[in-house]
Design an enzyme around this catalytic site. Structure first.
Site, PDB file in Angstrom:
ATOM      1  N   ASP A  65     -38.589 -23.668   1.010  1.00  0.00           N
ATOM      2  CA  ASP A  65     -39.519 -24.661   1.521  1.00  0.00           C
ATOM      3  C   ASP A  65     -40.702 -24.788   0.562  1.00  0.00           C
ATOM      4  OD1 ASP A  65     -40.483 -26.343   3.838  1.00  0.00           O
ATOM      5  OD2 ASP A  65     -42.113 -24.875   3.769  1.00  0.00           O
TER       6      ASP A  65
ATOM      7  N   GLU B  22     -37.530 -27.575  -2.283  1.00  0.00           N
ATOM      8  CA  GLU B  22     -38.328 -28.786  -2.387  1.00  0.00           C
ATOM      9  C   GLU B  22     -39.206 -28.675  -3.633  1.00  0.00           C
ATOM     10  OE1 GLU B  22     -39.431 -30.412   1.927  1.00  0.00           O
ATOM     11  OE2 GLU B  22     -40.084 -28.348   1.622  1.00  0.00           O
TER      12      GLU B  22
END
Length: 634
Positions: free
Chosen positions: A315, A344
């Site tokens: 994340d 990400e």
């Protein structure tokens, strides 16, 4: 004064060699349990533990290595404990077993948590990341609705249910990406009947499964065993398990175990002394700090070794530094190089660390064999993240074709992609196509159906269902025929919607659930997804996995407004089909496209896929139906 304090903390911290230190804070044997804690020299650290009705507090000893240690003789199996550093009580930063709501640690013989046959559990074989078909899911979404017919709804054990496994196998996915499954803070495990919902991006204890997904959150061993049973069942079905990890921030600062054991060491601060907020959640961790880097390394390895995890999705990976991500990749390679790592490639705000050192998407070329999500192909298809009402290629709007081509090529340099016309990146960022995650929707933002309804005029009414389905299938055809690693949100194969909610992270089940009745209502949708996945798996041309091979065999045909076409030529990747032509037409009108003159077999046309053939055509041009894909081969 602040600078002086920071320097003193750094001097204390660096007395510990991160390379030598292990975050195994509680080491159990039947003869003795060793407690170890990284905390400041003046912490006056203690361990409070309970056996039977007796609670004891025992001082730890501060060593020359900068680590507090306590050895308690005797068998402490199942004893509860807490560390006390200064005035704060916590389970430490690396608890491996906890009680309800993660407030007490538990000394546990981890062998007791292994399901029968765990020693024989094998990681499903995947030769290349290009072979992965990733299915992102939330434990509660997937099974909670009565229509699922799945036992243990909303629990880890739901993924051991025969119906759940059968659905995933029939669909053809070979990896499930489970949203955060460690102990997180927003769900009260003592009041699960309240049905409060959260995705879980609020970490508390990073190395123990969350109790809300177990059948008994009060039993520290239960959540561990049931998580392992889930992994075991998926592995037996040939499906890998990817864990969503959120090392970039904690639920909050003041109540975090990091802060309770070593105040301010694990967090970044701005020049004025405020906590940096690159996560958008009030804080950001400092992966560049030696002991935070060590924590991340050991945590990843622990999930692999103890829980047999097959991959990790980071994340907000852009908050972490490049050096840390490369160190993790190297450590994982020593265990199993086929374990997939992606994340990400952005942050949610400015970080208190030099941009050029952060693991951003633009820096993926500096992180070999680590992948990032491509917002280029995502937004080329559906429209910009910044405005749900704006469409792009799928809405029949010209201008996104080059961005779509960039995504189809896998984010690498390709001589036929004009980077000056690509939406977010003006130069290629992937060295290999396996460094790009190809997708059109995920748990974040609107799901595909809702985004289409919001951005394509006229799709709001039921009378436009046929058009909605055509565009849905067209979108996923672009994803699954691209050279990146394909990724889909669970339920898209059922024409899932979330009632138009953009950010459903704490919406109720009525918004987030999967309606399994849709499988009967829209059978053509599931069948198309299933056959599209099978097409990719059966034909190596769609998953070359190598940049030079992509440049050699992927040839784009002349682009038109709302139309992108490409040819995978000369038995690409050793494919049995000589040339495969894929044409994506998002226009509301049929389009005529020139092709090399030959006789072709049609395998995808107007929302139907059949590898054995839907018919044949001959000549030097083909007609592509509105808002659909045509796939042919010779």
């Amino acid at each position: 004064m602040k600078l002086l304090i920071s320097m003193m903390m750094l001097m204390i911290a660096t007395t510990v060699s991160a390379q030598d230190f292990s975050f195994d804070e509680v080491t159990y044997t039947p003869e003795a349990t060793t407690f170890r804690l990284f905390a400041p020299k003046d912490a006056k650290a203690m361990v409070e533990y309970q056996t039977g009705n007796k609670i004891r507090r025992v001082k730890m000893r501060y060593g020359k290595d900068g680590i507090w240690t306590l050895v308690v003789k005797g068998d402490l199996n199942h004893a509860n404990y807490n560390f006390i550093a200064g005035k704060e009580k916590s389970v430490g930063v690396f608890a491996k077993a906890v009680g309800v709501n993660g407030l007490q640690g538990c000394v546990l013989d981890m062998k007791e948590t292994n399901p029968a046959g765990w020693e024989n559990d094998k990681r499903p074989v995947v030769k290349s990341p290009a072979d992965l078909i990733i299915y992102e899911m939330h434990h509660r979404d997937f099974s909670i609705d009565p229509s699922s017919g799945i036992e243990h709804k909303g629990k880890f054990l739901a993924l051991t249910d025969r119906k759940a496994i059968a659905h995933l196998k029939k669909l053809g996915v070979n990896a499930v990406h489970i949203l955060p499954s460690y102990d997180f803070g927003s769900i009260d495990e003592e009041h699960l009947a309240d049905n409060k919902y959260n995705w879980g991006y609020d970490p508390v204890n990073y190395n123990v499964p969350d109790g809300s997904y177990s059948t008994n959150p009060y039993d520290p061993a239960c959540r561990i065993m049931e998580f392992k049973q889930m992994v075991q069942a998926l592995h037996q079905a040939g499906i890998r398990v990817i864990l969503d990890v959120v090392y970039n921030h904690t639920y909050d600062i003041n109540h975090s175990n990091f802060q309770k054991t070593y105040p301010d060491y694990y967090y970044r601060k701005t020049k004025d002394g405020a906590y940096s907020n690159g996560s958008g959640c009030g804080n950001e961790t400092a992966s560049n700090q030696p002991m935070m880097r060590k924590f991340m390394l050991e945590s990843v390895k622990y999930w692999i070794n103890e829980y047999h995890i097959d991959g990790f999705r980071f994340d907000l990976m852009g908050i972490h530094d490049i050096e840390t991500m490369n160190a993790i990749r190297k450590a994982v390679d020593e265990i199993d190089p086929t374990i997939f790592i992606y994340g990400e490639g952005w942050s949610a705000g400015e970080c208190a660390y030099p941009y050029e050192k952060l693991a951003m998407k633009a820096h993926v070329s500096q992180m070999p064999r680590i992948a990032a999500f491509s917002d280029e192909i995502r937004d080329a298809l559906r429209g910009p993240f910044s405005d749900d009402t704006k469409g792009a290629f799928l809405a029949g709007l010209p201008g996104a074709e080059e961005s779509l081509k960039f995504g189809i090529a896998g984010g690498i340099a390709h001589p036929q992609v004009d980077m000056s016309k690509v939406n977010y990146s003006k130069e290629p960022w992937a060295l290999e196509p396996t460094q790009m995650i190809s997708y059109v929707s995920c748990h974040d933002d609107m799901c595909l159906v809702d985004r289409l309804k919001a951005s394509v005029p006229g799709l709001q009414g039921n009378s436009q269902l046929d058009e909605l389905i055509r565009l849905d299938l067209l979108a996923q055809t672009a994803v699954f025929t691209s050279q990146g690693v394909p990724f889909m949100l669970s339920g898209e194969e059922m024409l899932r919607d979330k009632k138009g909610v953009h950010n459903s992270f704490e919406s109720p089940d009525s918004i987030n659930h999967l309606d399994w009745n849709n499988l009967e209502k829209y059978p053509q949708v599931f069948n198309y997804y299933k056959n599209l996945i099978a097409l990719r798996k059966h034909h190596p041309a769609f998953r070359l996995g190598n940049a030079e091979l992509v440049r050699e065999h992927l040839e784009f045909m002349p682009t038109k407004d709302c139309l992108v076409a490409f040819r995978l030529k000369d038995h690409a990747g050793g494919d049995e089909w000589k040339d495969i032509i894929v044409i994506l037409n998002s226009s509301r009108e049929p389009r005529i496209v020139d092709v090399p003159e030959d006789q072709y077999t049609i395998v995808a046309c107007d929302g139907v896929i059949n590898e054995q053939g839907l018919g044949t055509i001959a000549g030097c041009n083909v007609t592509v139906d509105p808002q659909s894909a045509l796939i042919i081969h010779n």
